[in-house]
Enzyme design. Structure first.
Site, PDB file in Angstrom:
ATOM      1  N   HIS A 255       0.863  -1.183   0.000  1.00  0.00           N
ATOM      2  CA  HIS A 255       0.000   0.000   0.000  1.00  0.00           C
ATOM      3  C   HIS A 255       0.898   1.230   0.000  1.00  0.00           C
ATOM      4  O   HIS A 255       2.033   1.182   0.488  1.00  0.00           O
ATOM      5  CB  HIS A 255      -0.912   0.038   1.225  1.00  0.00           C
ATOM      6  CG  HIS A 255      -1.795  -1.167   1.367  1.00  0.00           C
ATOM      7  ND1 HIS A 255      -2.829  -1.434   0.512  1.00  0.00           N
ATOM      8  CD2 HIS A 255      -1.799  -2.172   2.284  1.00  0.00           C
ATOM      9  CE1 HIS A 255      -3.437  -2.548   0.879  1.00  0.00           C
ATOM     10  NE2 HIS A 255      -2.821  -3.021   1.944  1.00  0.00           N
ATOM     11  N   GLU A 293      -4.140  -4.291  -4.536  1.00  0.00           N
ATOM     12  CA  GLU A 293      -5.595  -4.339  -4.319  1.00  0.00           C
ATOM     13  C   GLU A 293      -6.153  -2.929  -4.127  1.00  0.00           C
ATOM     14  O   GLU A 293      -6.702  -2.591  -3.092  1.00  0.00           O
ATOM     15  CB  GLU A 293      -5.944  -5.241  -3.122  1.00  0.00           C
ATOM     16  CG  GLU A 293      -4.911  -5.278  -2.018  1.00  0.00           C
ATOM     17  CD  GLU A 293      -5.449  -4.802  -0.685  1.00  0.00           C
ATOM     18  OE1 GLU A 293      -6.478  -4.122  -0.657  1.00  0.00           O
ATOM     19  OE2 GLU A 293      -4.825  -5.110   0.337  1.00  0.00           O
TER      20      GLU A 293
END
Length: 352
Positions: A255, A293
């Site tokens: 992330h 994601e």
């Protein structure tokens, strides 16, 4: 004039450095050893005799000086006066791919470009995860290899000639980074995707919890040692995305939050992104896939990931968001980025 073309640390006490003098003569110098002169001929390099104590890893400095300066150089042959034991040692250390004996006492050492970029020594500044032997454990019902504790301090560094800047990654330090982390997480554009707004005390507790969890490595990204971004690199096997695809033991995900807007140019985007992927693949050579994601409505990021070699697996519904699940294969990264003759990765971030 005595230019340094490439330099690596072999250990705490020794360096290997490529020097070029004012007349264009080049030398490979290793701490404590006599300099080795060499000549370049297209994809072949002719080296002078190597001492009996010459470390094979020092050849990485020579390979780096060529692969970094020549975008179209797909492989190199090093012609050395050495013995078979030296050639075998260099191969087993991952410095070269293989060798042949041209005549008694003269060996040709062969190295592909992608082999060089997969060697951790020139880039990692902390021990990598791949030293740890598989040792199985459970997190709840999830069986996975036991992860090593995260390293403190800097873990990766490289010079970016296209930007005339250095990119580095270091583990978050609460005393040093809490104020910036708190500011970044409360920025509107970051809060929308991270949903991690809060006080400094709340963020200190959040980071302290991560430090105790070897599943996640919290990192600060820097250009010329100036912090600009926060990264979380995680092991997928024990993460919430594991049930959504055929997860492998050493898959990793990441992330990012870019906190400083002045570092959001296209050139710097490609530089930090490709360098981060490089770091993840280097940190454990058993990692063959990196997962992303992003939120399904983050179209700009999804399109960028696809442009960098990620494949779109499917859309998934996580507890807190609907996400696009994307995957980057090690082989794709090496072909698409390192070996594409050799485009943005070379210009923006892959050359010393």
């Amino acid at each position: 004039m005595n230019n340094i073309l490439f330099s690596i640390s072999l250990n705490e006490y020794s360096q290997a450095t490529i020097h070029e003098d004012s007349e264009g003569q080049k030398q490979l110098r290793v701490t404590g050893l006599a300099p080795v002169n060499y000549q370049e001929q297209a994809e072949r390099i002719l080296l002078g005799p190597l001492s009996a104590s010459f470390p094979p890893q020092a050849l990485l400095a020579l390979l780096g000086s060529r692969f970094s300066r020549s975008k179209k150089c797909a492989r190199l042959m090093l012609e050395v006066v050495a013995n078979r034991a030296f050639a075998i040692h260099a191969t087993r250390l991952g410095v070269i791919d293989g060798f042949s004996e041209l005549q008694p006492g003269i060996f040709e050492l062969q190295c592909k470009r992608q082999t060089f970029w997969q060697n951790p020594l020139p880039w990692l500044t902390a021990p990598f995860s791949g030293y740890t032997a598989p040792d199985w454990c459970f997190s709840g019902e999830k069986r996975h290899p036991r992860r090593p504790p995260i390293s403190s301090g800097e873990v990766y560094r490289r010079y970016l000639p296209g930007l005339n800047a250095s990119f580095s990654l270091r583990t978050v330090n609460l005393d040093r980074d809490l104020q910036a982390f708190n500011k970044w997480m409360n920025l509107e554009q970051i809060a929308y995707f991270w949903e991690q707004t809060g006080t400094q005390e709340e963020h200190a507790a959040y980071l302290a919890e991560l430090f105790e969890d070897p599943r996640v490595h919290p990192l600060i990204g820097c250009f010329d040692d100036e912090p600009f971004a926060y990264f979380e690199v995680y092991w997928c096997k024990e993460d919430r995305i594991a049930p959504y695809y055929d997860v492998h033991d050493y898959d990793r995900g990441w992330h990012v939050a870019i906190g400083e807007s002045k570092h959001q140019s296209v050139g710097k985007l490609k530089a930090w992104f490709q360098s981060l992927m490089h770091y993840i693949f280097l940190d454990d050579l058993r990692t063959q896939r990196i997962l992303g994601e992003p939120r399904i409505d983050h179209g700009r990021q999804i399109d960028f990931l696809k442009s960098q070699g990620y494949g779109h697996l499917k859309s998934i519904q996580l507890p807190h968001k609907q996400a696009a699940l994307l995957r980057l294969e090690r082989e794709t990264f090496l072909i698409h980025i390192v070996c594409d003759l050799y485009g943005n990765f070379y210009v923006a971030s892959m050359a010393i």
